[in-house]
Write a protein that holds these residues in place. Structure first.
Motif, PDB file in Angstrom:
ATOM      1  N   ALA A 107     -41.871  25.700 -13.116  1.00  0.00           N
ATOM      2  CA  ALA A 107     -41.150  25.043 -12.022  1.00  0.00           C
ATOM      3  C   ALA A 107     -40.622  26.031 -10.993  1.00  0.00           C
ATOM      4  O   ALA A 107     -40.173  25.626  -9.918  1.00  0.00           O
ATOM      5  N   HIS A 108     -40.680  27.322 -11.325  1.00  0.00           N
ATOM      6  CA  HIS A 108     -40.102  28.331 -10.438  1.00  0.00           C
ATOM      7  C   HIS A 108     -41.120  29.433 -10.153  1.00  0.00           C
ATOM      8  O   HIS A 108     -40.961  30.578 -10.596  1.00  0.00           O
ATOM      9  N   PRO A 109     -42.180  29.130  -9.403  1.00  0.00           N
ATOM     10  CA  PRO A 109     -43.210  30.144  -9.142  1.00  0.00           C
ATOM     11  C   PRO A 109     -42.688  31.350  -8.378  1.00  0.00           C
ATOM     12  O   PRO A 109     -43.279  32.430  -8.455  1.00  0.00           O
ATOM     13  N   ASP A 110     -41.591  31.184  -7.661  1.00  0.00           N
ATOM     14  CA  ASP A 110     -41.029  32.319  -6.931  1.00  0.00           C
ATOM     15  C   ASP A 110     -40.469  33.379  -7.860  1.00  0.00           C
ATOM     16  O   ASP A 110     -40.238  34.523  -7.446  1.00  0.00           O
ATOM     17  N   LEU A 111     -40.275  33.034  -9.131  1.00  0.00           N
ATOM     18  CA  LEU A 111     -39.739  33.990 -10.105  1.00  0.00           C
ATOM     19  C   LEU A 111     -40.832  34.574 -11.007  1.00  0.00           C
ATOM     20  O   LEU A 111     -40.528  35.316 -11.932  1.00  0.00           O
ATOM     21  N   ALA A 112     -42.094  34.249 -10.713  1.00  0.00           N
ATOM     22  CA  ALA A 112     -43.187  34.625 -11.614  1.00  0.00           C
ATOM     23  C   ALA A 112     -43.257  36.117 -11.867  1.00  0.00           C
ATOM     24  O   ALA A 112     -43.564  36.563 -12.983  1.00  0.00           O
ATOM     25  N   SER A 113     -42.968  36.936 -10.861  1.00  0.00           N
ATOM     26  CA  SER A 113     -43.073  38.384 -11.015  1.00  0.00           C
ATOM     27  C   SER A 113     -41.746  39.038 -11.360  1.00  0.00           C
ATOM     28  O   SER A 113     -41.634  40.269 -11.344  1.00  0.00           O
ATOM     29  N   GLN A 114     -40.735  38.223 -11.688  1.00  0.00           N
ATOM     30  CA  GLN A 114     -39.436  38.759 -12.072  1.00  0.00           C
ATOM     31  C   GLN A 114     -39.216  38.592 -13.574  1.00  0.00           C
ATOM     32  O   GLN A 114     -39.920  37.835 -14.243  1.00  0.00           O
ATOM     33  N   ASP A 115     -38.233  39.311 -14.095  1.00  0.00           N
ATOM     34  CA  ASP A 115     -37.983  39.272 -15.525  1.00  0.00           C
ATOM     35  C   ASP A 115     -37.566  37.877 -15.989  1.00  0.00           C
ATOM     36  O   ASP A 115     -36.973  37.101 -15.232  1.00  0.00           O
ATOM     37  N   LEU A 116     -37.865  37.592 -17.240  1.00  0.00           N
ATOM     38  CA  LEU A 116     -37.566  36.296 -17.839  1.00  0.00           C
ATOM     39  C   LEU A 116     -36.100  35.905 -17.673  1.00  0.00           C
ATOM     40  O   LEU A 116     -35.777  34.720 -17.531  1.00  0.00           O
ATOM     41  N   ALA A 117     -35.206  36.880 -17.682  1.00  0.00           N
ATOM     42  CA  ALA A 117     -33.781  36.571 -17.539  1.00  0.00           C
ATOM     43  C   ALA A 117     -33.471  35.893 -16.208  1.00  0.00           C
ATOM     44  O   ALA A 117     -32.535  35.098 -16.121  1.00  0.00           O
ATOM     45  N   ARG A 118     -34.252  36.175 -15.165  1.00  0.00           N
ATOM     46  CA  ARG A 118     -34.017  35.514 -13.883  1.00  0.00           C
ATOM     47  C   ARG A 118     -34.344  34.027 -13.981  1.00  0.00           C
ATOM     48  O   ARG A 118     -33.705  33.186 -13.348  1.00  0.00           O
ATOM     49  N   THR A 119     -35.361  33.677 -14.792  1.00  0.00           N
ATOM     50  CA  THR A 119     -35.647  32.262 -15.015  1.00  0.00           C
ATOM     51  C   THR A 119     -34.494  31.599 -15.750  1.00  0.00           C
ATOM     52  O   THR A 119     -34.123  30.461 -15.458  1.00  0.00           O
TER      53      THR A 119
END
Length: 268
Positions: free
Chosen positions: A248-260
């Protein structure tokens, strides 16, 4: 004894792992789809190959640390014909047992395949303190793997890949649960610090710690890949919901899991 190693895949985990082998004195040839990522290793004495096939030519051991099953398959189809009998292929990505068995079918006769996915993040890779789950005939590469961390034998080929999928599913699912627990605390008016400390001291402490991490590098896209592999294997409704969160948050795909986890909490 030095072993001529080809290391394919120099992402956030692969680069420090390759550096450990180079520091241990093993002749090292590296390949990465983005060639610039090989430059720091080249400066330290590694050879850089233009293609996977060039990298593995003459190698005693090939290590793959790639993003997903498709990447492993593509590399194996390119490099496989160049492998010599007696070489070892050590698959260290998280791709699941089915992909490991598919990989075995792509390798020439006389090449030994070991599945050896790892536990731990970039800090452990840099320090040579990874947990290494080894499936299949790993005796011939146990010493080499020892430069990267502690080896745990899991059983026949594919057993380590299966266990890694179980561990990642538990971790990623736990991070999502911790995030939703904090969302509930926010809704109920429990002070954030109080809720976070209580979760850290609870049975969910390990997952909560990972949800709060700010110095790790496990991209959400890779977490989604792992959960997709798990949910394709068995009916797992809770993890299917977690996969929905991740996608649901493709903008966070390249960020660490904690950001999700932060986003799950914020979207309450």
């Amino acid at each position: 004894m030095t072993i001529k190693v080809a290391f394919l895949g120099l992402g956030s985990m692969g680069a420090p792992m390759a550096a450990r082998l180079l520091a241990a004195g093993h002749p090292l040839t590296v390949w990465n789809r983005t060639a610039a990522k090989a430059e720091p290793l080249a400066a330290r004495g590694a050879a850089v190959a233009a293609t996977p096939a060039d990298a593995v030519r003459g190698a005693d051991a090939v290590i793959t640390m790639l993003a997903d099953p498709a990447a492993v398959t593509a590399v194996a189809r390119s490099a496989g014909p160049q492998l010599r009998p007696g070489a070892h292929w050590i698959e260290m990505s998280t791709i699941g047992p089915d992909a490991v068995r598919d990989l075995a079918g792509l390798l020439p006769e006389g090449v030994t395949l070991v599945d050896a996915p790892v536990t731990g993040s970039v800090d452990k890779a840099t320090a040579g303190e990874l947990g290494i789950l080894a499936g299949g005939p790993a005796d011939g590469v146990a010493e080499l793997l020892g430069h990267l961390g502690t080896v745990t034998r899991c059983g026949p080929l594919g057993s380590a890949a299966a266990l890694k999928l179980v561990l990642n599913a538990a971790l990623i699912g736990g991070v999502a649960v911790a995030a939703e627990a904090l969302a509930l605390a926010d809704t109920l008016g429990v002070p954030a610090a109080t809720a976070e400390n209580a979760l850290l001291g609870s049975a969910l402490g390990g997952a909560a710690q990972r949800a709060f991490a700010r110095d790790s590098s496990f991209h959400a896209s890779l977490a989604a890949k792992d959960i997709a592999l798990a949910t394709a294997t068995a009916p797992l409704p809770v993890l299917a919901a977690v996969l929905g969160h991740l996608r649901a948050h493709p903008d966070l795909a390249s960020q660490d899991l904690a950001r999700t986890a932060d986003r799950i909490r914020a979207d309450r």
